[in-house]
Design an enzyme around this catalytic site. Structure first.
Site, PDB file in Angstrom:
ATOM      1  CD  GLU A   1      -3.120   0.817   2.175  1.00 47.87           C
ATOM      2  OE1 GLU A   1      -4.198   0.268   1.875  1.00 47.87           O
ATOM      3  OE2 GLU A   1      -2.858   1.222   3.334  1.00 47.87           O
TER       4      GLU A   1
ATOM      5  CG  HIS B   1       6.755 -29.804   3.960  1.00 48.98           C
ATOM      6  ND1 HIS B   1       7.252 -31.040   3.588  1.00 48.98           N
ATOM      7  CD2 HIS B   1       7.453 -29.437   5.064  1.00 48.98           C
ATOM      8  CE1 HIS B   1       8.188 -31.409   4.450  1.00 48.98           C
ATOM      9  NE2 HIS B   1       8.332 -30.454   5.353  1.00 48.98           N
TER      10      HIS B   1
ATOM     11  CE  LYS C   1     -11.953   3.303   0.882  1.00 53.03           C
ATOM     12  NZ  LYS C   1     -11.384   3.736   2.175  1.00 53.03           N
TER      13      LYS C   1
END
Length: 554
Positions: free
Chosen positions: A358, A389, A515
């Site tokens: 950000e 793994h 938004k």
């Protein structure tokens, strides 16, 4: 508002060109050769900051590389920009704001005048209020509406109001000593809140609503649902005993029903992703206490002072930021793996994703002009040994260059013996840490594998090419102070890279449009009747399918 002064194009400077030529010269020189040519680098290319021992010797750099990177930093005026930040200059140019997360951890007797106010006094007034409140909470003086002690605090926030507290609480939960645990709700997906509250008792639960403006959609949606859960059980009058706020908007907090005496404030010079050491950390302080939280802040300050005073040649955050830039801009790396060999740091990579991406995920420089090189590293990772793994195969034998940060501790909080009786489980964990950095760097050649009797057809598949770079960060123990030190090292790395790239690392305009668009789309997907047609056929079809599957017409 943008920077009033044009920012020189760093890629057009002699310092950048010198690094480009240097890259051409050292090319794909293997770390095996680099160590052979400079056998003492494992001791020399290290720096100790506070409790952190940082080994950057396993990077594809020489001492000449470091010198040239430091020249680049000086060309970009890194030290002057650093001094401006610490002095409270408005270096967040697009929002015309100071950038003073470093003030959050200044000692009480320090003084820093910004816009006519001694911000240190303001910071410690909030810290004192937090401490007094959490003392009452932890002692049982503060009770819920029924008189029962609070045993769980639920932090409701998102972004910087969530990622930091979640990570820090997970890392320091062993220091929780007053019978108070913390939980966190961020996602507007109702499953998050429902699962969090499922086994809680309203009478012993306190909510911390963390939103600077007290208008963040996700946070207020969750807070409203949490209030309904509480009042259904205890009545409307219980809100004042079971809700507090971290915010600057007294009016909206009051409208919500929270007593304005229970607001803990912060300032516009603290960005969300830099705010875990502000009142945003109230949930952490409630769990670990004000003294441990003060130790946490002191760790930040140790690294702040190092970054503020050390020259680039011996400045850990600056060096690590410059090395990151070396990989991004000269070796073509696009991401960095963060690999903590500590289960307690399970959320550290997620926290760093916001801090770094950000901050530096920008394509426009601070003066409004377009950048001329790649910016922003993509951070990702997993704790060891789980990651071994999962994705280490790509790190070891894949075609992509992925520098890695290994983080480990010599002394665990808890330990268990191994079945074999050779050391402990923590020793086994850390043997993997050291082995992985060694194998990534030096690998194993076809000749070495063939000499072990491996069938010729299998040899190519087992070759470990090496030359995969990493930083090792080792501390004695994960304490509140050490965690603060670790976070601050990454904060100042981000700053270093942003200065060289000429970008504003402290705004985040890229999150705003989505938004706004979501608010516009909400009535479209929920309204009765035929929905408004969207401007693109993909979104339009998705909205209509969603409405159909929700049983809505149109």
């Amino acid at each position: 508002m943008t920077s009033e002064q044009p920012i020189p194009d760093i890629t057009a400077t002699p310092a950048w060109e010198a690094l480009r030529k240097h890259h051409d010269q050292i090319g794909e020189t293997h770390l095996r050769q680099i160590f052979a040519d400079d056998p003492n680098r494992g001791h020399d290319l290290t720096v100790t900051v506070g409790d952190l021992y940082i080994d950057y010797s396993k990077h594809r750099i020489t001492r000449d590389t470091i010198s040239l990177l430091v020249d680049l930093a000086r060309t970009a005026n890194l030290e002057a920009h650093r001094d401006q930040m610490f002095a409270g200059a408005h270096i967040n140019t697009s929002e015309d704001r100071a950038v003073l997360h470093t003030a959050l951890r200044l000692p009480r007797d320090a003084e820093l005048i910004v816009d006519g106010r001694n911000v240190v006094e303001d910071v410690h007034a909030v810290l004192d209020a937090m401490g007094d409140f959490t003392d009452r909470l932890r002692s049982g003086e503060w009770t819920g509406a029924t008189g029962k002690r609070i045993s769980t605090v639920v932090n409701i926030g998102i972004g910087g109001s969530d990622l930091g507290p979640v990570m820090v609480y997970q890392a320091l939960r062993h220091y929780a000593d007053a019978g108070i645990s913390a939980r966190f709700v961020s996602n507007v997906d109702p499953a998050d809140l429902i699962a969090t509250l499922a086994d809680l008792d309203p009478a012993t639960t306190l909510f911390i609503v963390a939103s600077k403006t007290f208008s963040t959609l996700e946070t207020l949606t969750n807070a409203t649902a949490a209030r309904r859960w509480l009042t259904d059980a205890l009545g409307d009058a219980a809100v004042s005993q079971h809700f507090v706020a971290v915010s600057t908007n007294r009016r909206l907090v009051d409208d919500f029903g929270i007593n304005t005496d229970n607001i803990f404030g912060f300032w516009d010079w603290v960005g969300g992703r830099y705010s875990v050491d502000s009142a945003i950390g109230l949930s952490v302080m409630a769990a670990i206490g004000r003294e441990a939280f003060a130790d946490f802040l002191s760790g930040f300050h140790i690294v702040d002072e190092h970054f503020r005073t050390a020259p680039p040649e011996s400045n850990a955050p600056a060096l690590l930021g410059l090395i990151g830039l070396w990989y991004s801009n000269f070796l073509g790396a696009q991401s960095r793996a963060v690999l903590p060999y500590s289960n307690d740091l399970a959320r550290f990579a997620a926290y760093l994703q916001q801090l770094t991406m950000e901050s530096n995920g920008k394509s426009t420089r601070a003066d409004g002009t377009a950048v001329t090189t790649d910016t922003g590293e993509i951070y990702w990772g997993e704790r060891g040994t789980n990651g071994q793994h999962a994705f280490y195969q790509l790190l070891h034998q894949g075609t992509r260059l992925v520098p890695a940060d290994f983080i480990g501790f010599s002394q665990p909080i808890d330990d268990l013996p191994t079945v074999e009786g050779t050391g402990s489980m923590h020793d086994l964990l850390m043997s993997n840490f050291f082995a992985q950095t060694q194998v990534l760097a030096f690998g194993k050649t076809a000749e070495e594998i063939a000499a072990e009797g491996t069938p010729a057809a299998v040899v190519p598949h087992k070759v470990m090419p090496g030359n995969r770079p990493s930083t090792s960060i080792l501390a004695k123990r994960l304490t509140p102070s050490v965690l603060g030190q670790l976070i601050a090292v990454y904060e100042h790395q981000v700053f270093t890279e942003g200065v060289v790239w000429g970008i504003d690392s402290f705004d985040q305009w890229g999150v705003e449009l989505g938004k706004t668009q979501a608010k516009a789309l909400l009535p479209v997907i929920t309204s009765d009747g035929s929905p408004q047609r969207q401007s693109d056929s993909s979104t339009d079809a998705l909205v209509r399918r969603y409405r159909t599957q929700r049983g809505r017409t149109g």
